[in-house]
Design a protein around this motif. Structure first.
Motif, short mmCIF file in Angstrom:
data_model
loop_
_atom_site.label_atom_id
_atom_site.label_comp_id
_atom_site.label_asym_id
_atom_site.label_seq_id
_atom_site.Cartn_x
_atom_site.Cartn_y
_atom_site.Cartn_z
N HIS A 7 29.08 33.99 -7.34
CA HIS A 7 28.43 35.23 -7.69
C HIS A 7 27.27 34.80 -8.70
CE1 HIS A 7 32.33 37.25 -6.37
NE2 HIS A 7 32.80 36.08 -7.02
N ILE A 8 26.32 35.78 -8.64
CA ILE A 8 25.37 35.71 -9.77
C ILE A 8 25.58 36.62 -10.82
CG2 ILE A 8 23.66 35.01 -7.89
CD1 ILE A 8 22.53 37.53 -7.95
N GLY A 9 24.95 36.46 -11.75
CA GLY A 9 24.91 37.54 -12.77
C GLY A 9 26.03 37.10 -13.79
N LEU A 10 26.00 37.87 -14.91
CA LEU A 10 26.86 37.46 -16.22
C LEU A 10 27.88 38.63 -16.25
CD1 LEU A 10 27.18 35.48 -18.47
CD2 LEU A 10 25.86 37.30 -19.75
N SER A 11 29.20 38.25 -16.03
CA SER A 11 30.45 39.07 -16.05
C SER A 11 31.28 38.83 -17.01
CB SER A 11 31.22 39.23 -14.50
OG SER A 11 31.52 37.95 -14.36
N ASP A 12 31.04 37.53 -17.62
CA ASP A 12 31.99 37.26 -18.67
C ASP A 12 31.06 36.41 -19.94
OD1 ASP A 12 33.93 36.00 -20.22
OD2 ASP A 12 35.24 35.27 -18.55
N VAL A 13 31.32 36.97 -20.79
CA VAL A 13 30.61 36.29 -22.25
C VAL A 13 30.60 34.56 -22.26
CG1 VAL A 13 32.33 36.51 -23.73
CG2 VAL A 13 29.71 36.56 -24.54
N ARG A 14 31.93 34.18 -21.95
CA ARG A 14 32.19 32.75 -21.93
C ARG A 14 31.49 31.99 -20.60
NH1 ARG A 14 36.26 31.26 -25.49
NH2 ARG A 14 36.99 33.41 -26.80
N ALA A 15 30.82 32.85 -19.75
CA ALA A 15 30.07 32.02 -18.65
C ALA A 15 28.72 31.83 -19.22
CB ALA A 15 30.00 32.80 -17.49
N LEU A 16 28.11 32.24 -20.46
CA LEU A 16 26.85 31.83 -21.01
C LEU A 16 26.83 30.50 -21.32
CD1 LEU A 16 26.61 34.58 -23.92
CD2 LEU A 16 25.03 34.15 -21.99
N ASP A 17 25.64 29.78 -21.11
CA ASP A 17 25.39 28.53 -21.56
C ASP A 17 25.51 28.36 -22.84
OD1 ASP A 17 22.59 28.92 -22.60
OD2 ASP A 17 22.07 29.48 -20.41
N TRP A 18 25.54 27.18 -23.41
CA TRP A 18 25.62 26.92 -24.81
C TRP A 18 24.67 27.30 -25.55
CZ3 TRP A 18 22.03 23.82 -26.90
CH2 TRP A 18 21.45 22.58 -26.05
N LYS A 19 23.42 27.33 -24.98
CA LYS A 19 22.44 27.92 -25.79
C LYS A 19 22.27 29.59 -26.02
CE LYS A 19 18.12 28.42 -27.62
NZ LYS A 19 18.20 30.02 -27.76
N GLY A 20 22.62 30.21 -24.71
CA GLY A 20 23.13 31.53 -24.70
C GLY A 20 24.19 31.81 -26.07
N MET A 21 25.03 31.08 -26.15
CA MET A 21 26.02 31.45 -26.86
C MET A 21 25.66 30.90 -28.45
SD MET A 21 29.58 29.71 -25.56
CE MET A 21 30.27 30.19 -23.92
N LEU A 22 24.61 29.95 -28.35
CA LEU A 22 24.02 29.54 -29.97
C LEU A 22 23.34 30.97 -30.42
CD1 LEU A 22 23.68 27.60 -32.08
CD2 LEU A 22 21.70 26.44 -30.88
N ASP A 23 22.56 31.52 -29.35
CA ASP A 23 21.81 32.80 -29.79
C ASP A 23 22.78 33.77 -30.54
OD1 ASP A 23 19.34 32.19 -28.72
OD2 ASP A 23 19.58 33.18 -26.95
N LEU A 24 24.09 33.99 -30.18
CA LEU A 24 24.92 34.89 -30.47
C LEU A 24 25.36 34.64 -31.90
CD1 LEU A 24 27.02 35.49 -27.34
CD2 LEU A 24 24.97 36.56 -28.02
#
Length: 659
Positions: free
Chosen positions: A253-270
């Motif tokens: 699948h493409i796209g983001l459907s689960d916040v835990r599928a973010l890469d670690w930099k995306g999580m660091l953003d949060l």
């Protein structure tokens, strides 16, 4: 030995509790997908200077930037007092005296104690008196707790120093003007000798306990950015601003459907978000009353990452997923579909964020998921169907793309058949929209008059796919881009020119990822070159009438750094330019990007284009509103008509200023 043991026990307890809270908060990052952000180390390190030490983005809002700089610099200096407190408590005889602890460091501690208290006072005033609108939705209680803790740390430190001086024999007293003044007041109240010494010990423990309380509070606070901010800035995206992430073609699948599928930099953003609301204040969708606040979107994604049971939504309640929907928890529950479709992808949020949080890529990834699941607005669905059938959003057959050329008294070369110096990628709006076709013809006449050897693709050109990709239809983007790359590959040219900043971005920044690299220029850049070569005559100054204000298109300015050519053209033509407050990197979006031009205005309180025209009118002397983008011409012409101010200001393309 009691003091070191008690302090060690308190520290062990506090560090264990804080460490456990850090672990709970950061645990998702440990199993997050990877991303390569460790390249160009030197450039990343150098970027910390303006972004961290000089507070470049923070100071764009002067009052907040100054108070933050005061608190930030004070923390650095007063860290010496923390080292002093814990060092002397754990190791009897420990002292910073050999490195200036009783002289220069002592003086700096007193001076910056004043600086930080002024900064904290300004912060309280900002939050409870000024109350900036951008704070709406932020955690006010959390900010208040932090400010109280900071006040407690500094106050207890000063009282400890002051009681030590009052007790007598403190060698740092001559270097501590504030503490010495307080000590004299304490002496007047009867605190001296042994009583002052006992009080100093009491405030030592108060100081230590407040510091440890601060440490244990941070992991669950928005002030986690104290630890996350510098790494997040260091790991910022230093690649092309307009190049979207290409999904893994092998992924199910493409796209983001689960916040835990973010890469670690995306999580660091949060985790880095300070809830300052600068992104919210810059967002055209938020200003228009649409259900999008970039700040709250990040906050809610962060909350969902920490607690899977969180079902908050960004600004507006999420619409219940349709019956039978398999949209997962993130989209439709944590973040509403309406929120995601509100974004214009203008990148203003990312441009103003002091911590370089990447809002737009997350929105695009969630849109990709919605497109894959078939959850799109009727307007976007209609536009995508038109792209698939015709290669444009106007439902016009390809043979109609070059119909605008029939209004010219010369023939434009067919770049598919003849070699040209300049291949003009015209774009959809410049080709099909009657409101823009006259500008397209004007540009063609200017090029012809200047003797430019140029041609177009005629019916071989299709939409560049820039906005299609940002809508989230990755498959359709690939189809459009591959078609155009093949068409361009069959032509012989030196450079590509386009009047459309959206096409400029796709050709210059998106297509190279597919191996198609071209030299691509915006038409204002080419016209400026022709003027300076003497191939286009400058208008006589006496013919220039009225003051001009200029709107920076998002995809020309923020995305492609095309700020100067339009301004230089106006200057060389003799126009007086009166800049709007929101200009260059901080320009305000017209509201058309990211697929918004294909959607209806449901929920819009004031169109971004109308907001912008009001800003131009407020200048008082601007009679011309200059643009350099076909969509801007459409949006702002409609806004002027809607506001019934045609007699006060005219929307003109840069090309029209040559007339």
């Amino acid at each position: 030995m009691a003091k070191p043991l008690v302090l060690a026990a308190l520290m062990l307890l506090a560090f264990s509790f804080a460490g456990y809270r850090f672990f709970l908060r950061l645990r998702p990052m440990f199993s997050a997908p990877g991303i390569d952000r460790l390249d160009h180390i030197g450039e990343r390190l150098w970027g910390l200077v303006p972004n961290v030490l000089l507070h470049r983005r923070l100071l764009n809002i002067r009052y907040s930037g100054i108070l933050h700089a005061m608190i930030f610099s004070s923390f650095i200096v007063l860290f010496t007092a923390i080292v002093q407190a814990f060092g002397s408590g754990l190791f009897p005889g420990f002292s910073l005296a050999p490195v200036g602890g009783n002289s220069v460091i002592a003086l700096l501690q007193d001076v910056f104690a004043v600086v930080i208290m002024i900064g904290v006072g300004m912060a309280f005033y900002n939050r409870y008196v000024i109350k900036p609108a951008r704070f709406k939705g932020s955690n006010n209680k959390d900010a208040t707790v932090i400010l109280i803790l900071v006040t407690g740390v500094v106050t207890s430190m000063l009282l400890e120093f002051s009681f030590h001086i009052a007790a007598g024999g403190d060698p740092s007293a001559p270097w501590r003007p504030l503490s010495s003044t307080i000590a004299r007041l304490l002496e007047a109240l009867g605190f001296e000798g042994e009583s002052a010494d006992r009080a100093a010990h009491v405030f030592y423990w108060v100081h230590v306990c407040v510091i440890l309380s601060f440490l244990t509070y941070i992991p669950g606070s928005k002030h986690l950015h104290m630890f996350a901010a510098i790494p997040n800035i260091f790991l910022r995206n230093i690649g092309p601003k307009g190049q979207s992430r290409t999904p893994d073609p092998k992924a199910a699948h493409i796209g983001l459907s689960d916040v835990r599928a973010l890469d670690w930099k995306g999580m660091l953003d949060l985790y880095s978000c300070t809830e300052c609301g600068r992104c919210q204040a810059a967002c055209p969708a938020y200003a228009a009353g649409l259900p999008l606040s970039p700040k709250i979107l990040i906050m809610n994604m962060r909350d969902a990452l920490i607690d899977e049971t969180v079902t908050h939504t960004a600004t507006a309640p999420a619409a219940a997923p349709a019956a039978g929907s398999n949209l997962e928890a993130l989209v439709g529950s944590v973040i509403s579909e309406q929120t995601l479709w509100s974004c214009t992808t203008c990148r203003a949020c990312m441009e103003v964020c002091p911590l370089h949080i990447e809002h737009v890529p997350k929105i695009i990834d969630m849109r990709r998921h919605m497109v894959e699941e078939g959850h799109v607005t009727p307007g976007i669905q209609d536009a995508m169907a038109s792209f698939q059938q015709y290669g444009n959003s106007f439902k016009k057959p390809p043979r109609m793309r070059a119909k605008w050329t029939s209004g010219l008294d010369f023939k434009i070369k067919d770049a598919r058949k003849e070699e040209v110096d300049i291949l003009w990628f015209v774009g959809d709006y410049a080709s099909y929209d009657p409101r823009v076709q006259r500008i397209t013809q004007t540009v063609a006449r200017l090029l012809q008059k200047a003797g430019v050897d140029f041609g177009i693709l005629y019916d071989a050109e299709q939409n560049s796919g820039n906005d299609v990709r940002r809508v989230g239809d990755e498959g359709l983007f690939q189809t459009l881009s591959e078609h155009n790359i093949e068409a361009l590959g069959n032509c012989s040219f030196k450079r590509i020119m386009t009047t459309d900043p959206h096409s400029l971005n796709a050709l210059r920044q998106e297509y190279p990822a597919q191996g198609a690299k071209y030299e691509v220029v915006h038409y204002t850049q080419l016209l400026l070159e022709l003027m300076r070569e003497g191939k286009i005559a400058k208008a006589a100054n006496e013919k220039v009438q009225g003051t001009v204000t200029y709107h920076d298109p998002c995809y020309l300015g923020r995305y492609n750094n095309g700020f100067e050519p339009p301004r230089q053209i106006m200057a060389e033509l003799g126009y007086k330019l009166h800049e709007m407050a929101r200009c260059r990197e901080n320009s305000f979006c017209c509201g058309a990007g990211g697929g918004r031009i294909w959607q209806d205005d449901t929920g819009v309180k004031e169109r971004p284009s109308e907001n912008r025209i009001r800003e131009a009118l407020a200048l008082g002397d601007a009679t011309i509103f200059a643009v350099a983008c076909p969509k801007d011409l459409v949006m702002y012409t409609a806004a002027v008509q809607s506001l019934a101010v045609e007699d006060k200001i005219q929307v003109k393309d840069i090309a029209e200023l040559f007339a």
